[in-house]
Design a protein around this motif. Structure first.
Motif, PDB file in Angstrom:
ATOM      1  N   LEU A 200       0.812  -1.218   0.000  1.00 13.82           N
ATOM      2  CA  LEU A 200       0.000   0.000   0.000  1.00 13.82           C
ATOM      3  C   LEU A 200       0.845   1.268   0.000  1.00 13.82           C
ATOM      4  CD1 LEU A 200      -2.790  -1.095   2.512  1.00 13.82           C
ATOM      5  CD2 LEU A 200      -2.992  -0.848   0.027  1.00 13.82           C
ATOM      6  N   ALA A 201       2.157   1.136  -0.198  1.00 13.36           N
ATOM      7  CA  ALA A 201       3.059   2.290  -0.215  1.00 13.36           C
ATOM      8  C   ALA A 201       2.581   3.342  -1.214  1.00 13.36           C
ATOM      9  CB  ALA A 201       4.471   1.826  -0.578  1.00 13.36           C
ATOM     10  N   PRO A 202       2.643   4.615  -0.814  1.00 17.27           N
ATOM     11  CA  PRO A 202       3.319   5.151   0.388  1.00 17.27           C
ATOM     12  C   PRO A 202       2.521   5.019   1.678  1.00 17.27           C
ATOM     13  CG  PRO A 202       2.330   6.938  -0.841  1.00 17.27           C
ATOM     14  CD  PRO A 202       2.096   5.698  -1.652  1.00 17.27           C
ATOM     15  N   GLY A 203       1.381   4.341   1.629  1.00 18.99           N
ATOM     16  CA  GLY A 203       0.572   4.166   2.824  1.00 18.99           C
ATOM     17  C   GLY A 203       1.229   3.232   3.822  1.00 18.99           C
ATOM     18  N   GLY A 204       1.068   3.533   5.113  1.00 21.56           N
ATOM     19  CA  GLY A 204       1.616   2.692   6.161  1.00 21.56           C
ATOM     20  C   GLY A 204       0.665   2.597   7.338  1.00 21.56           C
ATOM     21  N   GLY A 205       0.643   1.443   8.005  1.00 22.67           N
ATOM     22  CA  GLY A 205      -0.250   1.245   9.143  1.00 22.67           C
ATOM     23  C   GLY A 205      -1.706   1.288   8.758  1.00 22.67           C
ATOM     24  N   PRO A 206      -2.127   0.485   7.742  1.00 23.43           N
ATOM     25  CA  PRO A 206      -3.520   0.532   7.292  1.00 23.43           C
ATOM     26  C   PRO A 206      -4.479  -0.046   8.326  1.00 23.43           C
ATOM     27  CG  PRO A 206      -2.396  -1.291   6.230  1.00 23.43           C
ATOM     28  CD  PRO A 206      -1.347  -0.506   6.971  1.00 23.43           C
ATOM     29  N   THR A 207      -5.610   0.601   8.480  1.00 20.27           N
ATOM     30  CA  THR A 207      -6.649   0.139   9.406  1.00 20.27           C
ATOM     31  C   THR A 207      -7.952  -0.105   8.644  1.00 20.27           C
ATOM     32  OG1 THR A 207      -7.155   2.439   9.981  1.00 20.27           O
ATOM     33  CG2 THR A 207      -5.618   1.267  11.405  1.00 20.27           C
TER      34      THR A 207
END
Length: 331
Positions: A200-207
């Motif tokens: 999911l980069a650049p996303g981090g710590g997906p909830t």
């Protein structure tokens, strides 16, 4: 002159919701009993009920009157609620009991407690394609699969990371955020195997996660970068990243209005417009209340509901008698 004004006003009433101006405003709050912590909210669209997880109980709200109508109690430490209208049953993930508690959607009476092999069941969903209930277990990096009719565990999916929210496409796949791996699992519900994993980069710590099934897009709220990752499920590629508030938890998508909601612990809901499958715009930062991080969307009325309580200064401890659900409506 009358015709000049009447015609556009009438035409505006016929415009689809996705084409109108869409702004959310505070409507009311619904006071609920209890002083414990809170987690997921779920909506039963058939019976017009809102289920609010609340420590060792579930508060139940009638969505027609927006008044509390019951409590499902005697639980140990719950997280989520899944709805199976076909079986007329609800399923509660009781994390501290390592079990799924089953109740009757009409009477709210507890039917059974189903022990599972997973540890700390958190997110829980009903998957219609195979008619199964899936819990996502935070301490065992797995998903436990339960038959909603026999009330027995019938399988386990090894996830390869710490699961957060999940969503079904209704076509044989479940999409599940892995918070510690910064990625998205694709689960094949027939084989009970992870068929793909997408970064999911650049996303981090997906909830939180929601899905536009028609356009084949998932929306993952990510805490580390304060962003929402849009993933093309056919290619596994992140096609857009939108800025959102801090401490995101839940994400919801309204297929009629084409709005995506990211509820954040900093007291905001970031509202994003899906212009088309590949184009997205932040249209509103809705002010809510600090720690109002969990949310449910009623796609009938387009209202959003967030649970929260007042807390002691510099603490997460709820002040007695302050637990409530905040209601926001579209204008």
């Amino acid at each position: 002159m009358k015709k000049i004004f009447l015609i556009p006003f009438f035409a505006m009433g016929l415009m689809p919701l996705a084409s109108r101006a869409q702004t959310y405003t505070y409507e009311k709050s619904i006071a609920l009993p209890g002083d414990a912590g809170w987690d997921y909210l779920s909506i039963d669209k058939v019976n017009d009920r809102l289920y609010v997880s609340h420590g060792n109980a579930v508060n139940v709200v009638n969505l027609k009157t927006e008044q509390p109508v019951g409590v499902i109690g005697d639980l140990k430490g719950i997280h989520g609620i899944a709805i199976d209208n076909k079986a007329n049953r609800g399923f509660i993930s009781d994390g501290k009991a390592n079990a799924i508690v089953v109740f009757d959607l009409k009477t709210l009476a507890t039917i059974a407690t189903v022990p599972i092999d997973g540890k700390d069941p958190d997110c829980i969903i009903y998957e219609p394609y195979t008619d199964r209930v899936y819990s996502f277990n935070g301490d065992s990096n797995s998903s436990s699969v339960v038959d909603p009719n026999t009330l027995k565990q019938v399988g386990t999916v090894e996830l390869g990371g710490g699961p957060e929210f999940a969503v079904s496409d209704g076509k044989g796949n479940i999409y599940n955020n892995l918070e510690d791996k910064n990625s998205l699992d694709v689960i094949n519900v027939k084989s009970l195997k992870v068929s793909a994993n997408y970064p999911l980069a650049p996303g981090g710590g997906p909830t939180g996660i929601a899905m536009d099934i028609k356009n084949g897009r998932t929306f993952s709220g990510c805490r580390a970068n304060k962003g929402m990752s849009v993933t093309d499920i056919k290619t596994g590629k992140v096609i857009a990243t939108l800025p959102i508030g801090a401490g995101v938890d839940a994400v919801a998508f309204d297929p009629e209005t084409k709005l995506i909601f990211c509820s954040c612990g900093d007291g905001t809901v970031t509202i994003i417009k899906e212009e088309n499958a590949d184009s997205y715009t932040v249209v509103q930062s809705l002010k809510t209340q600090n720690r109002a991080r969990t949310m449910a969307l009623d796609t009938k009325t387009h209202k959003i509901y967030l649970s929260v309580a007042e807390t002691e200064p510099n603490s997460r401890k709820a002040l007695p008698g302050t637990f409530k659900v905040l209601v926001y409506e579209m204008k």
